[in-house]
Motif scaffolding. Sequence first.
Motif, PDB file in Angstrom:
ATOM      1  N   SER A   1      37.160  34.811  41.588  1.00 58.57           N
ATOM      2  CA  SER A   1      37.807  35.778  40.707  1.00 58.57           C
ATOM      3  C   SER A   1      36.966  36.017  39.460  1.00 58.57           C
ATOM      4  O   SER A   1      36.037  35.271  39.143  1.00 58.57           O
ATOM      5  CB  SER A   1      39.192  35.264  40.300  1.00 58.57           C
ATOM      6  OG  SER A   1      39.081  33.985  39.686  1.00 58.57           O
ATOM      7  N   ASP A   2      37.351  37.047  38.723  1.00 57.25           N
ATOM      8  CA  ASP A   2      36.766  37.295  37.412  1.00 57.25           C
ATOM      9  C   ASP A   2      37.518  36.511  36.336  1.00 57.25           C
ATOM     10  O   ASP A   2      36.911  35.984  35.399  1.00 57.25           O
ATOM     11  CB  ASP A   2      36.816  38.793  37.086  1.00 57.25           C
ATOM     12  CG  ASP A   2      36.018  39.611  38.082  1.00 57.25           C
ATOM     13  OD1 ASP A   2      34.776  39.523  38.049  1.00 57.25           O
ATOM     14  OD2 ASP A   2      36.638  40.315  38.904  1.00 57.25           O
ATOM     15  N   PHE A   3      38.850  36.442  36.499  1.00 54.43           N
ATOM     16  CA  PHE A   3      39.687  35.705  35.559  1.00 54.43           C
ATOM     17  C   PHE A   3      40.672  34.854  36.344  1.00 54.43           C
ATOM     18  O   PHE A   3      41.216  35.286  37.367  1.00 54.43           O
ATOM     19  CB  PHE A   3      40.434  36.660  34.615  1.00 54.43           C
ATOM     20  CG  PHE A   3      39.506  37.433  33.716  1.00 54.43           C
ATOM     21  CD1 PHE A   3      39.011  36.869  32.550  1.00 54.43           C
ATOM     22  CD2 PHE A   3      39.110  38.713  34.056  1.00 54.43           C
ATOM     23  CE1 PHE A   3      38.134  37.570  31.737  1.00 54.43           C
ATOM     24  CE2 PHE A   3      38.234  39.425  33.250  1.00 54.43           C
ATOM     25  CZ  PHE A   3      37.746  38.849  32.086  1.00 54.43           C
ATOM     26  N   HIS A   4      40.871  33.640  35.848  1.00 53.77           N
ATOM     27  CA  HIS A   4      41.717  32.660  36.523  1.00 53.77           C
ATOM     28  C   HIS A   4      42.797  32.204  35.549  1.00 53.77           C
ATOM     29  O   HIS A   4      42.536  32.062  34.346  1.00 53.77           O
ATOM     30  CB  HIS A   4      40.860  31.470  36.976  1.00 53.77           C
ATOM     31  CG  HIS A   4      41.637  30.374  37.643  1.00 53.77           C
ATOM     32  ND1 HIS A   4      42.252  30.536  38.858  1.00 53.77           N
ATOM     33  CD2 HIS A   4      41.895  29.082  37.257  1.00 53.77           C
ATOM     34  CE1 HIS A   4      42.839  29.403  39.205  1.00 53.77           C
ATOM     35  NE2 HIS A   4      42.650  28.513  38.243  1.00 53.77           N
TER      36      HIS A   4
ATOM     37  N   ARG B   1      38.043  32.829  31.664  1.00 52.41           N
ATOM     38  CA  ARG B   1      36.993  33.554  32.357  1.00 52.41           C
ATOM     39  C   ARG B   1      36.454  32.602  33.430  1.00 52.41           C
ATOM     40  O   ARG B   1      35.974  31.503  33.113  1.00 52.41           O
ATOM     41  CB  ARG B   1      35.912  33.974  31.364  1.00 52.41           C
ATOM     42  CG  ARG B   1      35.007  35.084  31.844  1.00 52.41           C
ATOM     43  CD  ARG B   1      34.059  35.516  30.740  1.00 52.41           C
ATOM     44  NE  ARG B   1      34.737  36.155  29.618  1.00 52.41           N
ATOM     45  CZ  ARG B   1      34.972  37.453  29.503  1.00 52.41           C
ATOM     46  NH1 ARG B   1      34.560  38.270  30.456  1.00 52.41           N
ATOM     47  NH2 ARG B   1      35.597  37.940  28.449  1.00 52.41           N
ATOM     48  N   THR B   2      36.548  32.985  34.681  1.00 54.69           N
ATOM     49  CA  THR B   2      36.265  32.052  35.772  1.00 54.69           C
ATOM     50  C   THR B   2      34.851  31.483  35.681  1.00 54.69           C
ATOM     51  O   THR B   2      34.639  30.289  35.932  1.00 54.69           O
ATOM     52  CB  THR B   2      36.481  32.737  37.137  1.00 54.69           C
ATOM     53  OG1 THR B   2      37.809  33.262  37.193  1.00 54.69           O
ATOM     54  CG2 THR B   2      36.293  31.746  38.271  1.00 54.69           C
TER      55      THR B   2
ATOM     56  N   ALA C   1      43.927  39.795  31.457  1.00 54.51           N
ATOM     57  CA  ALA C   1      42.597  39.979  32.045  1.00 54.51           C
ATOM     58  C   ALA C   1      41.916  41.210  31.451  1.00 54.51           C
ATOM     59  O   ALA C   1      40.724  41.178  31.113  1.00 54.51           O
ATOM     60  CB  ALA C   1      42.696  40.098  33.565  1.00 54.51           C
TER      61      ALA C   1
ATOM     62  N   GLY D   1      44.704  31.657  30.389  1.00 51.87           N
ATOM     63  CA  GLY D   1      43.802  32.493  31.164  1.00 51.87           C
ATOM     64  C   GLY D   1      42.375  32.128  30.809  1.00 51.87           C
ATOM     65  O   GLY D   1      42.060  31.930  29.634  1.00 51.87           O
TER      66      GLY D   1
ATOM     67  N   MET E   1      40.799  40.365  27.863  1.00 54.24           N
ATOM     68  CA  MET E   1      39.616  39.507  27.835  1.00 54.24           C
ATOM     69  C   MET E   1      38.370  40.275  28.285  1.00 54.24           C
ATOM     70  O   MET E   1      37.281  40.070  27.739  1.00 54.24           O
ATOM     71  CB  MET E   1      39.838  38.272  28.705  1.00 54.24           C
ATOM     72  CG  MET E   1      40.905  37.333  28.155  1.00 54.24           C
ATOM     73  SD  MET E   1      41.204  35.896  29.231  1.00 54.24           S
ATOM     74  CE  MET E   1      39.726  34.936  28.915  1.00 54.24           C
ATOM     75  N   ALA E   2      38.529  41.166  29.254  1.00 56.79           N
ATOM     76  CA  ALA E   2      37.394  41.969  29.701  1.00 56.79           C
ATOM     77  C   ALA E   2      36.879  42.869  28.580  1.00 56.79           C
ATOM     78  O   ALA E   2      35.677  43.142  28.489  1.00 56.79           O
ATOM     79  CB  ALA E   2      37.796  42.807  30.909  1.00 56.79           C
TER      80      ALA E   2
ATOM     81  N   LEU F   1      41.679  38.632  40.305  1.00 53.14           N
ATOM     82  CA  LEU F   1      42.394  37.606  39.567  1.00 53.14           C
ATOM     83  C   LEU F   1      42.750  36.455  40.503  1.00 53.14           C
ATOM     84  O   LEU F   1      42.929  36.641  41.715  1.00 53.14           O
ATOM     85  CB  LEU F   1      43.682  38.163  38.963  1.00 53.14           C
ATOM     86  CG  LEU F   1      43.590  39.432  38.118  1.00 53.14           C
ATOM     87  CD1 LEU F   1      44.961  39.777  37.550  1.00 53.14           C
ATOM     88  CD2 LEU F   1      42.556  39.280  37.021  1.00 53.14           C
TER      89      LEU F   1
END
Length: 263
Positions: free
Chosen positions: A90-93, A189-190, A111, A187, A114-115, A3
């Motif tokens: 990151s995977d999520f920002h 998704r990066t 996160a 949030g 969303m995943a 994150l």
Amino acid sequence: MKLSACIVIYNGFDEALKAAQTILQHTRRYPLTLYLVDNASPDGSGEKLRAAAASGALAAGAGQQVVLHCRTENGGFGTGHNMVLPELDSDFHFILNPDIQLTADTLSDLADWMAQHPDAVMARPSLVFPDGSPQQLPLRRCALRPMIYRQLPCLKFWAKYNDAYLMKDADLSKPTSIEFCTGSFSGVRTSAFRAVGGFDENYFMYVEDADLTQKMLTQGKAYLVPQYTAIHAWHRAAHRSLKPALWQTGNLMRYFKKWGFRW
């Protein structure tokens, strides 16, 4: 899962420090990089944050790091957030205001959500005032009548358009697809955030979050995820002075030109 989060600061060291502390305190499930970008604050907030990091008042926990950038000029909200875009792995920002405070591991919760929902490229939690009362923030695309009404609530005959802007006709007690994700707490998704190039830096202040949402919607869906909550002080400068109100008006016209006019 990794994150990252970013807070852009312009003055107001004490509030920004509190926000950063609550984020570091509560985000424990996954590794976190917290970026603090000072937009050339004339009150010395950037140097105060640097001193807080050195003294331990802004201490990262296990699996965490704090990265501070002090800009030499104020390029605006979007420019400040875009400054960290090349650094993100990151995977999520998370895009956060300095008047946000966490009371739970909301970043990890969002996160995870969303995943589990691959179509989600953007999401926000419920936001409440410091006294716990719920905030009503726009969820549909910008339109002229509700935005005028929000500046001039004496226009009671336009209240119904504001109700539509707030999606009062929908069941918001469960995750809901939305058209406007507030920049106070978003949030992303990066990979999608990088794909759209982050914020449009032509917006100095205001409406840039509505524009970013439209860009992100080209990659997937945005959601309100109400089972998660954060505190938002919600400083509404546009209602207190002329200059921010003029910025907001000019940016709204830019937005309509780019995404189409809605009355």
